[in-house]
Design a protein around this motif. Structure first.
Motif, PDB file in Angstrom:
ATOM      1  N   UNK A  16       0.853  -1.189   0.000  1.00  0.00           N
ATOM      2  CA  UNK A  16       0.000   0.000   0.000  1.00  0.00           C
ATOM      3  C   UNK A  16       0.889   1.238   0.000  1.00  0.00           C
ATOM      4  N   UNK A  17       0.545   2.178  -0.877  1.00  0.00           N
ATOM      5  CA  UNK A  17       1.313   3.415  -0.997  1.00  0.00           C
ATOM      6  C   UNK A  17       0.362   4.599  -0.895  1.00  0.00           C
ATOM      7  N   UNK A  18       0.859   5.696  -0.318  1.00  0.00           N
ATOM      8  CA  UNK A  18       0.067   6.906  -0.137  1.00  0.00           C
ATOM      9  C   UNK A  18       0.813   8.113  -0.690  1.00  0.00           C
ATOM     10  N   UNK A  22       3.788   9.374  -5.342  1.00  0.00           N
ATOM     11  CA  UNK A  22       4.139   7.958  -5.162  1.00  0.00           C
ATOM     12  C   UNK A  22       3.076   7.070  -5.801  1.00  0.00           C
ATOM     13  N   UNK A  23       1.798   7.410  -5.599  1.00  0.00           N
ATOM     14  CA  UNK A  23       0.700   6.615  -6.174  1.00  0.00           C
ATOM     15  C   UNK A  23       0.753   6.610  -7.696  1.00  0.00           C
ATOM     16  N   UNK A  47      -4.872   9.207  -3.669  1.00  0.00           N
ATOM     17  CA  UNK A  47      -4.392   9.332  -2.289  1.00  0.00           C
ATOM     18  C   UNK A  47      -3.828   8.001  -1.783  1.00  0.00           C
ATOM     19  N   UNK A  48      -4.262   6.899  -2.416  1.00  0.00           N
ATOM     20  CA  UNK A  48      -3.780   5.584  -2.000  1.00  0.00           C
ATOM     21  C   UNK A  48      -3.869   4.625  -3.168  1.00  0.00           C
ATOM     22  N   UNK A  59      -6.305  -1.620  -6.016  1.00  0.00           N
ATOM     23  CA  UNK A  59      -7.295  -0.583  -5.710  1.00  0.00           C
ATOM     24  C   UNK A  59      -6.616   0.771  -5.707  1.00  0.00           C
ATOM     25  N   UNK A  60      -7.395   1.768  -6.094  1.00  0.00           N
ATOM     26  CA  UNK A  60      -6.926   3.145  -6.123  1.00  0.00           C
ATOM     27  C   UNK A  60      -7.985   3.997  -5.445  1.00  0.00           C
ATOM     28  N   UNK A  61      -7.559   4.806  -4.488  1.00  0.00           N
ATOM     29  CA  UNK A  61      -8.466   5.746  -3.829  1.00  0.00           C
ATOM     30  C   UNK A  61      -8.060   7.156  -4.232  1.00  0.00           C
TER      31      UNK A  61
END
Length: 141
Positions: A16-18, A22-23, A47-48, A59-61
């Motif tokens: 998981x990256x934030x 970076x995302x 954002x994530x 997944x992408x937020x």
């Protein structure tokens, strides 16, 4: 089992990256590794991002819902604040959170794949079985 439980199961063991930069970098890495065009997910407000390498679950937020126009093909695409998919070589399947505007209605996209016979074509398919193909170069950055 609820879909929320399924999502949680898929996220176990994921990287998981934030942070926006970076995302975006990780999204490009994942798409390149899977032989998909880097501009397929033009999400500047991520954002994530999370990716489970063992299952291919991604997944992408984002901060909020995003609309993007792919100018080369004249298509509007809507990305929900969370996009999920199972990613494998040249394919994104079981997609959630992406819709394309066709005439006057928004059509859900459930699968994206690069044709094995003609790798210059990328196809977007909906759950109803309808699909549309475009040149891959329309989705490169």
């Amino acid at each position: 089992m609820s879909s929320q439980e399924t999502k949680q199961d898929q996220r176990k063991g994921a990287e998981i990256f934030n942070g926006v930069s970076v995302c975006k970098q990780k999204a490009h890495e994942i798409l390149s590794t899977m032989n998909l065009p880097k501009g397929l997910l033009p999400l500047d407000t991520m954002t994530e991002i999370g990716f489970n390498k063992s299952t291919g679950y991604l997944w992408i937020k984002m901060k909020n819902k995003v609309q993007h126009k792919f100018k080369t093909i004249g298509k509007n695409v809507s990305y929900d604040s969370e996009v999920t998919a199972f990613v494998e070589n040249r394919r994104m399947r079981s997609l959630t959170g992406i819709k394309s505007k066709e005439l006057l209605i928004w059509v859900t996209i459930s699968e994206i794949f690069v044709d094995d016979q003609d790798t210059t074509k990328i196809t977007f398919a909906g759950p109803s079985g309808l699909s549309r193909s475009f040149h891959v170069s329309a989705f490169e950055e």
